[in-house]
Design a protein around this motif. Structure first.
Motif, PDB file in Angstrom:
ATOM      1  N   MET A  81     -30.239  30.390 -17.516  1.00 42.89           N
ATOM      2  CA  MET A  81     -28.893  29.900 -17.317  1.00 42.89           C
ATOM      3  C   MET A  81     -28.886  28.382 -17.371  1.00 42.89           C
ATOM      4  O   MET A  81     -29.801  27.742 -16.898  1.00 42.89           O
ATOM      5  N   ALA A  82     -27.805  27.863 -17.886  1.00 47.73           N
ATOM      6  CA  ALA A  82     -27.655  26.414 -17.977  1.00 47.73           C
ATOM      7  C   ALA A  82     -26.662  25.920 -16.933  1.00 47.73           C
ATOM      8  O   ALA A  82     -25.788  25.127 -17.223  1.00 47.73           O
ATOM      9  N   LEU A  83     -26.809  26.440 -15.719  1.00 51.52           N
ATOM     10  CA  LEU A  83     -25.906  26.044 -14.646  1.00 51.52           C
ATOM     11  C   LEU A  83     -26.524  24.944 -13.806  1.00 51.52           C
ATOM     12  O   LEU A  83     -27.703  24.992 -13.473  1.00 51.52           O
ATOM     13  N   GLY A  97     -24.853  23.795 -20.572  1.00 53.10           N
ATOM     14  CA  GLY A  97     -25.415  24.274 -21.828  1.00 53.10           C
ATOM     15  C   GLY A  97     -24.409  24.214 -22.962  1.00 53.10           C
ATOM     16  O   GLY A  97     -23.276  23.730 -22.809  1.00 53.10           O
ATOM     17  N   ASP A  98     -24.844  24.734 -24.112  1.00 50.37           N
ATOM     18  CA  ASP A  98     -24.014  24.718 -25.314  1.00 50.37           C
ATOM     19  C   ASP A  98     -23.251  26.018 -25.536  1.00 50.37           C
ATOM     20  O   ASP A  98     -22.435  26.113 -26.453  1.00 50.37           O
ATOM     21  N   ALA A  99     -23.536  27.035 -24.723  1.00 51.06           N
ATOM     22  CA  ALA A  99     -22.904  28.342 -24.890  1.00 51.06           C
ATOM     23  C   ALA A  99     -22.306  28.798 -23.562  1.00 51.06           C
ATOM     24  O   ALA A  99     -22.736  28.359 -22.494  1.00 51.06           O
ATOM     25  N   ASP A 122     -19.639  23.092 -20.878  1.00 50.53           N
ATOM     26  CA  ASP A 122     -18.968  21.884 -20.394  1.00 50.53           C
ATOM     27  C   ASP A 122     -17.783  22.177 -19.466  1.00 50.53           C
ATOM     28  O   ASP A 122     -16.859  21.381 -19.374  1.00 50.53           O
ATOM     29  N   ASP A 123     -17.827  23.319 -18.794  1.00 50.67           N
ATOM     30  CA  ASP A 123     -16.785  23.676 -17.842  1.00 50.67           C
ATOM     31  C   ASP A 123     -17.457  24.054 -16.528  1.00 50.67           C
ATOM     32  O   ASP A 123     -18.685  24.122 -16.450  1.00 50.67           O
TER      33      ASP A 123
END
Length: 110
Positions: A1-3, A26-28, A72-73
């Protein structure tokens, strides 16, 4: 995860307000699966001992729910600790999700 997560503590005259932000860096998009209707929890620790937890003495619906966090959210969760005693504390905020839990902490004084 990109959190990535962070927590802020704002000391007011009669309470401390916590804001816990979880962002997708992240990008997704990321799918976050929650274990119950409790999405995030806050614990306050002093000298290695827990002195307050937002979820204590509360009931939550037992249900699995999924939330999408776009790239980005993010999501922000808030809670308040009423009538804290003076002292030095650490707040630990956690995401009540399956898999890798995002956790953030910050020190504050009342």
């Amino acid at each position: 995860m990109a959190l990535q997560s962070s927590v802020d503590a704002t000391v007011e005259s009669d309470r401390v307000v916590f804001e816990y932000t979880v962002e997708n860096v992240g990008d997704a998009p990321e799918e976050v699966q929650f274990r119950s209707s409790l999405l995030a929890d806050f614990a306050v620790v002093a000298d290695g001992e827990e002195v307050w937890r937002a979820s204590d003495d509360q009931m939550f619906a037992q249900m699995i729910q999924t939330e999408r966090i776009d790239a980005d959210d993010g999501e922000t969760f808030a809670e308040a600790w009423d009538d804290p005693a003076p002292g030095d504390y650490t707040v630990v905020a956690t995401l009540n999700a399956t898999g890798d839990d995002a956790e953030a902490r910050t020190d504050f004084s009342v």
